[in-house]
Motif scaffolding. Structure first.
Motif, mmCIF file in Angstrom:
data_model
loop_
_atom_site.group_PDB
_atom_site.id
_atom_site.type_symbol
_atom_site.label_atom_id
_atom_site.label_comp_id
_atom_site.label_asym_id
_atom_site.label_seq_id
_atom_site.Cartn_x
_atom_site.Cartn_y
_atom_site.Cartn_z
ATOM 1 N N ILE A 103 1.199 -0.928 -0.218
ATOM 2 C CA ILE A 103 0.055 -0.650 0.514
ATOM 3 C C ILE A 103 0.831 1.174 -0.359
ATOM 4 O O ILE A 103 0.331 2.357 -0.676
ATOM 5 C CB ILE A 103 -0.248 -0.325 1.319
ATOM 6 N N THR A 104 2.262 1.089 0.256
ATOM 7 C CA THR A 104 2.164 2.773 0.775
ATOM 8 C C THR A 104 3.974 2.562 0.147
ATOM 9 O O THR A 104 4.556 4.204 0.457
ATOM 10 C CB THR A 104 2.929 2.417 2.439
ATOM 11 N N PHE A 105 4.423 2.088 -0.528
ATOM 12 C CA PHE A 105 5.424 1.887 -1.398
ATOM 13 C C PHE A 105 5.848 3.346 -1.628
ATOM 14 O O PHE A 105 7.021 3.956 -1.474
ATOM 15 C CB PHE A 105 6.105 0.590 -1.756
ATOM 16 N N PRO A 106 4.827 3.545 -3.053
ATOM 17 C CA PRO A 106 5.442 4.830 -3.141
ATOM 18 C C PRO A 106 5.799 6.669 -2.793
ATOM 19 O O PRO A 106 6.576 7.097 -2.825
ATOM 20 C CB PRO A 106 4.382 5.165 -4.425
ATOM 21 N N THR A 107 4.582 6.046 -0.943
ATOM 22 C CA THR A 107 5.819 6.895 -0.217
ATOM 23 C C THR A 107 7.314 6.956 0.032
ATOM 24 O O THR A 107 8.216 7.659 0.126
ATOM 25 C CB THR A 107 4.539 7.506 0.435
ATOM 26 N N GLU A 108 7.939 5.603 0.066
ATOM 27 C CA GLU A 108 8.534 5.442 0.728
ATOM 28 C C GLU A 108 9.878 5.462 -0.925
ATOM 29 O O GLU A 108 11.201 6.028 -0.847
ATOM 30 C CB GLU A 108 8.825 3.989 0.633
ATOM 31 N N TYR A 109 9.338 4.689 -2.358
ATOM 32 C CA TYR A 109 10.645 5.589 -2.955
ATOM 33 C C TYR A 109 10.875 7.387 -3.364
ATOM 34 O O TYR A 109 11.429 7.381 -3.264
ATOM 35 C CB TYR A 109 9.581 5.352 -4.624
ATOM 36 N N VAL A 341 8.843 15.173 5.404
ATOM 37 C CA VAL A 341 7.194 15.389 4.481
ATOM 38 C C VAL A 341 6.980 13.846 3.706
ATOM 39 O O VAL A 341 5.636 12.940 4.427
ATOM 40 C CB VAL A 341 6.930 16.686 3.779
ATOM 41 N N PRO A 342 7.913 13.489 3.037
ATOM 42 C CA PRO A 342 7.157 12.521 1.954
ATOM 43 C C PRO A 342 7.516 10.810 3.516
ATOM 44 O O PRO A 342 6.602 9.921 3.320
ATOM 45 C CB PRO A 342 7.753 12.071 1.179
ATOM 46 N N ARG A 343 8.398 10.946 4.015
ATOM 47 C CA ARG A 343 8.057 9.928 5.176
ATOM 48 C C ARG A 343 7.585 10.612 5.998
ATOM 49 O O ARG A 343 7.407 9.082 6.876
ATOM 50 C CB ARG A 343 10.151 10.211 6.138
ATOM 51 N N LEU A 344 6.903 11.497 6.436
ATOM 52 C CA LEU A 344 5.674 11.704 7.741
ATOM 53 C C LEU A 344 4.302 10.381 7.237
ATOM 54 O O LEU A 344 3.876 10.219 7.926
ATOM 55 C CB LEU A 344 5.660 12.396 7.569
ATOM 56 N N GLY A 345 3.882 11.075 5.607
ATOM 57 C CA GLY A 345 2.804 10.520 5.355
ATOM 58 C C GLY A 345 2.957 8.369 5.249
ATOM 59 O O GLY A 345 2.647 8.232 5.638
ATOM 60 N N ARG A 346 4.405 8.292 4.727
ATOM 61 C CA ARG A 346 4.350 6.657 4.708
ATOM 62 C C ARG A 346 4.411 5.903 6.252
ATOM 63 O O ARG A 346 3.457 5.584 6.244
ATOM 64 C CB ARG A 346 4.957 6.625 3.413
ATOM 65 N N VAL A 347 4.886 6.722 7.384
ATOM 66 C CA VAL A 347 5.484 6.120 8.030
ATOM 67 C C VAL A 347 4.041 5.902 8.657
ATOM 68 O O VAL A 347 3.608 5.251 9.862
ATOM 69 C CB VAL A 347 6.626 6.685 9.170
ATOM 70 N N CYS A 348 3.546 7.154 8.949
ATOM 71 C CA CYS A 348 1.982 7.230 9.332
ATOM 72 C C CYS A 348 1.052 6.261 8.889
ATOM 73 O O CYS A 348 0.324 5.732 9.724
ATOM 74 C CB CYS A 348 1.444 8.724 9.140
ATOM 75 N N LEU A 349 1.433 6.278 8.039
ATOM 76 C CA LEU A 349 0.131 4.976 6.767
ATOM 77 C C LEU A 349 0.065 4.205 7.608
ATOM 78 O O LEU A 349 -0.168 3.358 8.241
ATOM 79 C CB LEU A 349 -0.189 5.172 5.545
ATOM 80 N N ASP A 350 1.891 3.378 7.071
ATOM 81 C CA ASP A 350 2.596 2.089 7.578
ATOM 82 C C ASP A 350 2.518 1.474 9.651
ATOM 83 O O ASP A 350 1.852 0.679 9.300
ATOM 84 C CB ASP A 350 3.770 2.655 7.818
ATOM 85 N N VAL A 351 2.157 2.212 9.752
ATOM 86 C CA VAL A 351 2.774 2.047 11.392
ATOM 87 C C VAL A 351 1.425 1.893 11.607
ATOM 88 O O VAL A 351 0.802 0.822 12.632
ATOM 89 C CB VAL A 351 3.384 2.591 12.437
ATOM 90 N N ALA A 352 0.292 2.646 11.289
ATOM 91 C CA ALA A 352 -1.217 2.368 11.682
ATOM 92 C C ALA A 352 -2.055 1.030 11.387
ATOM 93 O O ALA A 352 -2.383 0.432 11.574
ATOM 94 C CB ALA A 352 -1.980 3.752 10.689
#
Length: 372
Positions: A103-109, A341-352
């Motif tokens: 689900i979250t890989f594009p934000t990690e990229y 900022v992109p890490r924040l979006g990805r990690v928050c979604l990731d951990v949730a």
């Protein structure tokens, strides 16, 4: 009517607590009796210890002890320590990790690209939107998933090791109600993060960064996951997939320490005096996102150093400290928060996502996998 709602106790009535009426008298016992047709209701038989009765099979525990054992088992099943078997944690963690990364890989990229876009050279990207736009123009939408295979192959064991290690460390530290205090959750999270860093995350992250960095080079070398691994090992040996180990251990250890500490603190606050209470998945998601945000602001500088140590230009740095020093000297302190900022979006979604899926899978496993 209220008396019907009271739990039955043999001590109600003329006999004192723990006494059982036999005829006109009361015989003392430490336990309350219950009817059991297989056990004699008479007095203790000659030759048997107190609290046992003689049957055709010999001396057996009396009704007082039998009832007490049943009550103890019932209490253990409803009010004892609530722990998660490490095997369930490993399986649930693996499933959660696989779903989350898809689900979250594009934000990690995007985060990795911005961190590799060093200030020392003319920056290629003006921001998150520009990075996404240029990637899609050059490589199509599939370009946002370049390097996914290395993370997907690693996400399952990463989450499995993380949650399995955490539960193995946390279960002996819980109190009699199953509650884990906040300080101990921090240390358990630190141990879980270090374990996943050494066993899974360092080689996985090294491959991911090299694959993404290779894509933006003028002459990409790697044609796929296995080809890339083979080329890296041939050129650099096994050390080639363990670059930045120190930075990774520091990053993952602090990462999970912060996340589990915040998550456990919020969980304890929410449940209050009922540690066995259930949390709605939405509440779990909100708490997970909060824990993820805290970890981003707490250790993004370590994440930047780790990324640089694992990139194709890692040879420029002699060690982790040298890497941090060069970033500070050449790019300034703001560089340590590039990609926040992109890490924040990805990690928050990731951990949730991970915490919600993990909790729900554990609930499902509890129904089909019986453990002590």
């Amino acid at each position: 009517m209220s008396s019907l709602l009271k739990p039955f106790s043999i001590s109600d009535g003329p006999c004192e607590s723990g006494a059982f009426r036999h005829g006109v008298g009361c015989s003392k016992s430490l336990h309350s009796p219950a009817f059991d047709p297989t056990i004699s209701h008479g007095a203790t038989a000659p030759g048997c210890r107190t609290g046992t009765t003689r049957t055709r099979l010999g001396c057996t525990p009396g009704i007082y002890h039998t009832y007490s054992a049943r009550r103890t088992l019932a209490a253990a099943s409803t009010g004892g320590r609530k722990v998660t078997h490490p095997g369930k944690a490993i399986l649930a963690g693996g499933i959660a990790g696989a779903i989350e990364i898809c689900i979250t890989f594009p934000t990690e990229y995007v985060k990795t690209q911005l961190q590799l876009d060093e200030r020392a050279n003319p920056p290629r990207y003006r921001g998150i939107g520009d990075c996404v736009k240029l990637t899609v123009q050059d490589h199509g939408y599939r370009g946002l998933y370049r390097g996914l295979s290395s993370l997907l192959y690693g996400s399952i064991p990463k989450s499995a090791v993380r949650f399995g290690t955490f539960e193995m460390l946390a279960n002996p530290m819980r109190d009699e109600t199953g509650r884990l205090d906040n300080t101990r959750s921090l240390w358990c999270g630190l141990g879980a993060g270090m374990a996943e860093a050494i066993l899974v995350v360092c080689p996985m992250e090294t491959l991911k960064v090299k694959f993404i960095h290779d894509q933006v080079s003028l002459a990409p070398r790697y044609r796929g996951f296995f080809h890339g691994v083979r080329e890296i090992i041939r050129d650099q040996g096994v050390r080639g997939i363990y670059q930045g180990l120190t930075a990774t251990v520091l990053k993952q250890g602090s990462n999970q320490a912060i996340r589990f500490y915040v998550m456990n603190s919020l969980r304890n606050w929410y449940k209050g005096d009922d540690p066995r209470g259930e949390m709605h998945p939405i509440v779990t998601a909100v708490f997970g996102a909060t824990a993820g945000a805290a970890s981003v602001f707490g250790n993004t500088p370590l994440d930047v150093v780790k990324t640089r140590m694992q990139g194709l230009e890692a040879h420029r740095y002699s060690n982790t400290v040298d890497c941090a020093f060069q970033i500070l000297r050449n790019e300034g302190p703001v560089a340590f928060y590039k990609g926040t900022v992109p890490r924040l979006g990805r990690v928050c979604l990731d951990v949730a996502i991970v915490f919600v899926i993990y909790e729900e899978v554990v609930k499902l496993l509890n129904n089909v996998w019986l453990t002590d």
